[in-house]
Design an enzyme around this catalytic site. Structure first.
Site, PDB file in Angstrom:
ATOM      1  N   GLY A   1       0.821  -1.206   0.000  1.00  0.00           N
ATOM      2  CA  GLY A   1       0.000   0.000   0.000  1.00  0.00           C
ATOM      3  C   GLY A   1       0.854   1.253   0.000  1.00  0.00           C
ATOM      4  O   GLY A   1       0.694   2.136  -0.856  1.00  0.00           O
TER       5      GLY A   1
ATOM      6  N   VAL B   1       6.807   4.012  13.883  1.00  0.00           N
ATOM      7  CA  VAL B   1       5.883   5.053  14.352  1.00  0.00           C
ATOM      8  C   VAL B   1       5.229   4.570  15.640  1.00  0.00           C
ATOM      9  O   VAL B   1       4.669   3.473  15.698  1.00  0.00           O
ATOM     10  CB  VAL B   1       4.835   5.372  13.258  1.00  0.00           C
ATOM     11  CG1 VAL B   1       3.734   6.261  13.809  1.00  0.00           C
ATOM     12  CG2 VAL B   1       5.528   6.043  12.087  1.00  0.00           C
TER      13      VAL B   1
ATOM     14  N   GLU C   1      -0.299 -23.421   0.000  1.00  0.00           N
ATOM     15  CA  GLU C   1       0.957 -23.344  -0.761  1.00  0.00           C
ATOM     16  C   GLU C   1       2.129 -23.864   0.068  1.00  0.00           C
ATOM     17  O   GLU C   1       2.990 -24.582  -0.429  1.00  0.00           O
ATOM     18  CB  GLU C   1       1.223 -21.893  -1.194  1.00  0.00           C
ATOM     19  CG  GLU C   1       0.242 -21.419  -2.256  1.00  0.00           C
ATOM     20  CD  GLU C   1       0.608 -20.069  -2.851  1.00  0.00           C
ATOM     21  OE1 GLU C   1       1.014 -19.174  -2.091  1.00  0.00           O
ATOM     22  OE2 GLU C   1       0.472 -19.911  -4.073  1.00  0.00           O
TER      23      GLU C   1
ATOM     24  N   ALA D   1      -2.579  -8.344  -1.723  1.00  0.00           N
ATOM     25  CA  ALA D   1      -1.705  -7.313  -2.295  1.00  0.00           C
ATOM     26  C   ALA D   1      -2.401  -6.415  -3.335  1.00  0.00           C
ATOM     27  O   ALA D   1      -2.223  -5.190  -3.288  1.00  0.00           O
ATOM     28  CB  ALA D   1      -0.461  -7.975  -2.881  1.00  0.00           C
TER      29      ALA D   1
HETATM   30  C1  LIG Z   1       2.823 -15.360   3.997  1.00  0.00           C
HETATM   31  C2  LIG Z   1       1.923 -14.444   3.214  1.00  0.00           C
HETATM   32  C3  LIG Z   1       1.590 -14.756   1.897  1.00  0.00           C
HETATM   33  C4  LIG Z   1       0.775 -13.918   1.158  1.00  0.00           C
HETATM   34  N1  LIG Z   1       0.476 -14.267  -0.134  1.00  0.00           N
HETATM   35  C5  LIG Z   1      -0.255 -13.419  -0.888  1.00  0.00           C
HETATM   36  C6  LIG Z   1      -0.496 -13.714  -2.256  1.00  0.00           C
HETATM   37  O1  LIG Z   1      -0.067 -14.756  -2.774  1.00  0.00           O
HETATM   38  N2  LIG Z   1      -1.216 -12.822  -2.990  1.00  0.00           N
HETATM   39  C7  LIG Z   1      -1.713 -11.669  -2.435  1.00  0.00           C
HETATM   40  O2  LIG Z   1      -2.335 -10.883  -3.139  1.00  0.00           O
HETATM   41  N3  LIG Z   1      -1.516 -11.371  -1.142  1.00  0.00           N
HETATM   42  C8  LIG Z   1      -0.790 -12.211  -0.353  1.00  0.00           C
HETATM   43  N4  LIG Z   1      -0.562 -11.905   0.969  1.00  0.00           N
HETATM   44  C9  LIG Z   1      -1.187 -10.703   1.532  1.00  0.00           C
HETATM   45  C10 LIG Z   1      -0.423  -9.453   1.131  1.00  0.00           C
HETATM   46  O3  LIG Z   1       0.953  -9.643   1.334  1.00  0.00           O
HETATM   47  C11 LIG Z   1      -0.944  -8.284   1.953  1.00  0.00           C
HETATM   48  O4  LIG Z   1      -2.309  -8.115   1.685  1.00  0.00           O
HETATM   49  C12 LIG Z   1      -0.193  -7.006   1.604  1.00  0.00           C
HETATM   50  O5  LIG Z   1       1.169  -7.128   1.961  1.00  0.00           O
HETATM   51  C13 LIG Z   1      -0.808  -5.813   2.336  1.00  0.00           C
HETATM   52  O6  LIG Z   1      -0.076  -4.662   2.035  1.00  0.00           O
HETATM   53  P1  LIG Z   1       0.070  -3.529   3.144  1.00  0.00           P
HETATM   54  O7  LIG Z   1       0.804  -2.412   2.508  1.00  0.00           O
HETATM   55  O8  LIG Z   1      -1.261  -3.270   3.747  1.00  0.00           O
HETATM   56  O9  LIG Z   1       0.945  -4.194   4.291  1.00  0.00           O
HETATM   57  P2  LIG Z   1       2.412  -4.801   4.233  1.00  0.00           P
HETATM   58  O10 LIG Z   1       2.805  -5.164   2.867  1.00  0.00           O
HETATM   59  O11 LIG Z   1       2.428  -5.863   5.278  1.00  0.00           O
HETATM   60  O12 LIG Z   1       3.333  -3.592   4.713  1.00  0.00           O
HETATM   61  C14 LIG Z   1       3.227  -3.019   5.985  1.00  0.00           C
HETATM   62  C15 LIG Z   1       4.510  -2.265   6.248  1.00  0.00           C
HETATM   63  O13 LIG Z   1       4.330  -1.444   7.403  1.00  0.00           O
HETATM   64  C16 LIG Z   1       5.499  -1.482   8.201  1.00  0.00           C
HETATM   65  N5  LIG Z   1       5.105  -1.119   9.557  1.00  0.00           N
HETATM   66  C17 LIG Z   1       4.228  -1.758  10.362  1.00  0.00           C
HETATM   67  N6  LIG Z   1       4.076  -1.098  11.522  1.00  0.00           N
HETATM   68  C18 LIG Z   1       4.877  -0.015  11.453  1.00  0.00           C
HETATM   69  C19 LIG Z   1       5.154   1.066  12.360  1.00  0.00           C
HETATM   70  N7  LIG Z   1       4.551   1.176  13.547  1.00  0.00           N
HETATM   71  N8  LIG Z   1       6.059   2.004  11.972  1.00  0.00           N
HETATM   72  C20 LIG Z   1       6.674   1.934  10.762  1.00  0.00           C
HETATM   73  N9  LIG Z   1       6.437   0.931   9.881  1.00  0.00           N
HETATM   74  C21 LIG Z   1       5.542  -0.020  10.214  1.00  0.00           C
HETATM   75  C22 LIG Z   1       5.985  -2.904   8.043  1.00  0.00           C
HETATM   76  O14 LIG Z   1       7.360  -3.025   8.346  1.00  0.00           O
HETATM   77  C23 LIG Z   1       5.685  -3.177   6.573  1.00  0.00           C
HETATM   78  O15 LIG Z   1       6.777  -2.848   5.739  1.00  0.00           O
HETATM   79  C24 LIG Z   1       0.253 -12.733   1.739  1.00  0.00           C
HETATM   80  C25 LIG Z   1       0.578 -12.416   3.054  1.00  0.00           C
HETATM   81  C26 LIG Z   1       1.412 -13.258   3.793  1.00  0.00           C
HETATM   82  C27 LIG Z   1       1.753 -12.900   5.202  1.00  0.00           C
END
Ligand SMILES: Cc1cc2nc3c(=O)[nH]c(=O)nc-3n(C[C@H](O)[C@H](O)[C@H](O)COP(=O)(O)OP(=O)(O)OC[C@H]3O[C@@H](n4cnc5c(N)ncnc54)[C@H](O)[C@@H]3O)c2cc1C
Length: 432
Positions: free
Chosen positions: A19, A83, A174, A319
């Protein structure tokens, strides 16, 4: 208080996951200053994390330094910081030693494992959510094989060699397939004195089928495929308790196991102390269809942390939702700066896919279903294309090819105990 270098509109983005990165990339061409903050200096490609846990890929191959991703975006700065608090009234973001003001804030801190208050789950199960988790699971599995070699008691040996995965969603499915292939391929050749009849991979799912959200035909295919591969699939089997030595199911079944991998659920990750943001019971922040938080037109929430319903269905934590929301939030901020009202977000669902071992995938794309080899090829191409970093793509391709042609896993390292996360320390202590 941290200083901004210009007097342009200041956008702070918390989280460099899918995101947050897409916010930064979309907003970069406009005349704003962006600060992207993350507690890690790298972005993790989570869809391939299960392959780190199954000794198929190096952890570094699915991560990429954020600064290198931002190199060509001069108005986007990066700050390595966790944060800790947000003051929405004063428009401030606080870390351990900095306070940063913002005009617009985007929260994209993702999700953390949800253990549903099941006794012992948070203590003894190994989550699969971070790079460290992936390495810890790999080490645990390999360490169990090493210990089993010297174990003379048949009952204890079977316990060490039983690997239980809780959660039959895409990650659990998987991982189960990849784990069986690790065991039946490289480990059979490494551990020649072990009787592999004693090795079990158990996949436990509370619902009546695997891959919730997939068409029923593909769900049934997933069960068939895993059973054929030798996975013990237990459907309609909610977990009652996890101990250091077993998983207890609600129907009274006792699975004797030293390794429990938790892929059963996640919750919104809003660890930062934020007063006033409306949250759901699962920790997600409730957002308006524009992705803003009600009462705070300058705060957007995207990705796993955002709770939004479309046609009465909650958007999944995946994602593509995060990337589309990230890009949409960025465009809405630009509209607001230009004096235009923000637009409503609509998710464009292009489909879903999983792979279950070599040569086999299940995919539903643009309304069409694919199974077997074609779906597996589509999965490989899509994941390789979306992986960030040219070097990463090359190394992943080499590891996949090595695995495919030689039925070999190159990364069979047990990382020393001191470098493992607390869950593993605790788990091991209970065992001795
Ligand atoms: C094992 C696994 C497999 C997956 N497989 C798939 C798939 O095959 N296809 C698919 O579409 N989705 C998959 N997903 C889901 C997908 O990865 C998530 O939906 C996606 O990453 C969400 O994006 P995001 O930006 O919300 O969070 P994230 O990508 O998790 O990013 C969050 C970020 O915030 C940072 N953060 C958190 N708290 C703080 C803080 N307090 N201060 C500063 N930084 C912070 C973290 O370090 C991280 O970098 C999978 C998830 C997992 C765990």
């Amino acid at each position: 208080m941290a200083r901004w270098v210009s007097d342009r509109t200041r956008v702070v983005v918390v989280g460099a996951g899918f995101g947050g990165l897409w916010v930064a990339r979309t907003i970069a061409p406009f005349s704003v200053d962006v600060l992207l903050m993350d507690q890690n200096n790298y972005h993790t490609f989570l869809p391939l994390l299960y392959q780190v846990a199954a000794a198929e890929l190096e952890a570094e191959e699915i991560a990429h330094p954020v600064r290198s991703i931002l190199r060509r975006l001069p108005n986007v700065q990066f700050a390595l910081a966790k944060v800790e608090a947000i003051d929405p009234m004063a428009k401030l973001v606080k870390t351990e030693n900095r306070t940063i003001s913002y005009d617009y804030l985007v929260l994209s801190t993702g999700s953390v494992p949800e253990f549903f208050k099941i006794p012992g789950a948070d203590k003894y199960a190994l989550p699969l959510k971070t790079l460290e988790d992936g390495i810890a699971i790999r080490s645990q599995i390999l360490a169990c094989f090493e210990k089993a070699v010297h174990e003379t008691d048949h009952r204890r040996r079977e316990q060490m060699l039983t690997f239980t995965i809780v959660g039959g969603g895409p990650t659990g499915v998987e991982f189960a397939g990849a784990l069986v292939e690790l065991i039946r391929g490289a480990l059979v050749r490494d551990f020649t004195t072990l009787d592999f009849q004693e090795v079990h991979v158990v996949l436990v799912e509370a619902l009546g089928n695997l891959l919730s959200g997939f068409p029923e035909r593909l769900q049934n295919r997933a069960v068939k495929r895993l059973v054929k591969m030798g996975v013990d699939v237990r459907l309609s089997s909610p977990v009652a308790e996890i101990t250091p030595e077993a998983v207890l199911l609600k129907d009274g079944t006792f699975i004797s196991t030293e390794t429990v991998v938790w892929t059963a659920g996640v919750r919104g990750n809003l660890e930062a102390d934020v007063a006033g943001l409306p949250t759901a019971r699962n920790g997600q922040v409730l957002v308006l269809p524009t992705l803003q938080v009600e009462g705070y037109p300058d705060i957007y929430v995207v990705g796993d942390l955002a709770r939004l319903e479309e046609d009465k269905d909650r958007l999944p934590m995946i994602a593509p939702v995060a990337t589309q929301q990230g890009a949409h939030a960025a465009r809405n901020i630009i509209r607001q700066i230009s004096g235009l009202p923000p637009k409503v977000f609509r998710y464009r669902d292009r489909g879903k896919m999983v792979t279950i071992g070599r040569n086999y995938g299940l995919a539903q794309l643009f309304g069409w279903s694919f199974t077997g080899f074609p779906a597996w090829v589509i999965w490989l191409v899509v994941h390789l294309y979306n992986l960030i970093g040219f070097r990463n793509r090359i190394f992943v391709l080499i590891d996949w090819a090595w695995d495919y042609f030689f039925i070999e896993r190159a990364i069979r390292l047990i990382i020393p105990r001191e470098r493992m996360p607390p869950q593993v320390h605790m788990h091991r202590r209970q065992m001795t």
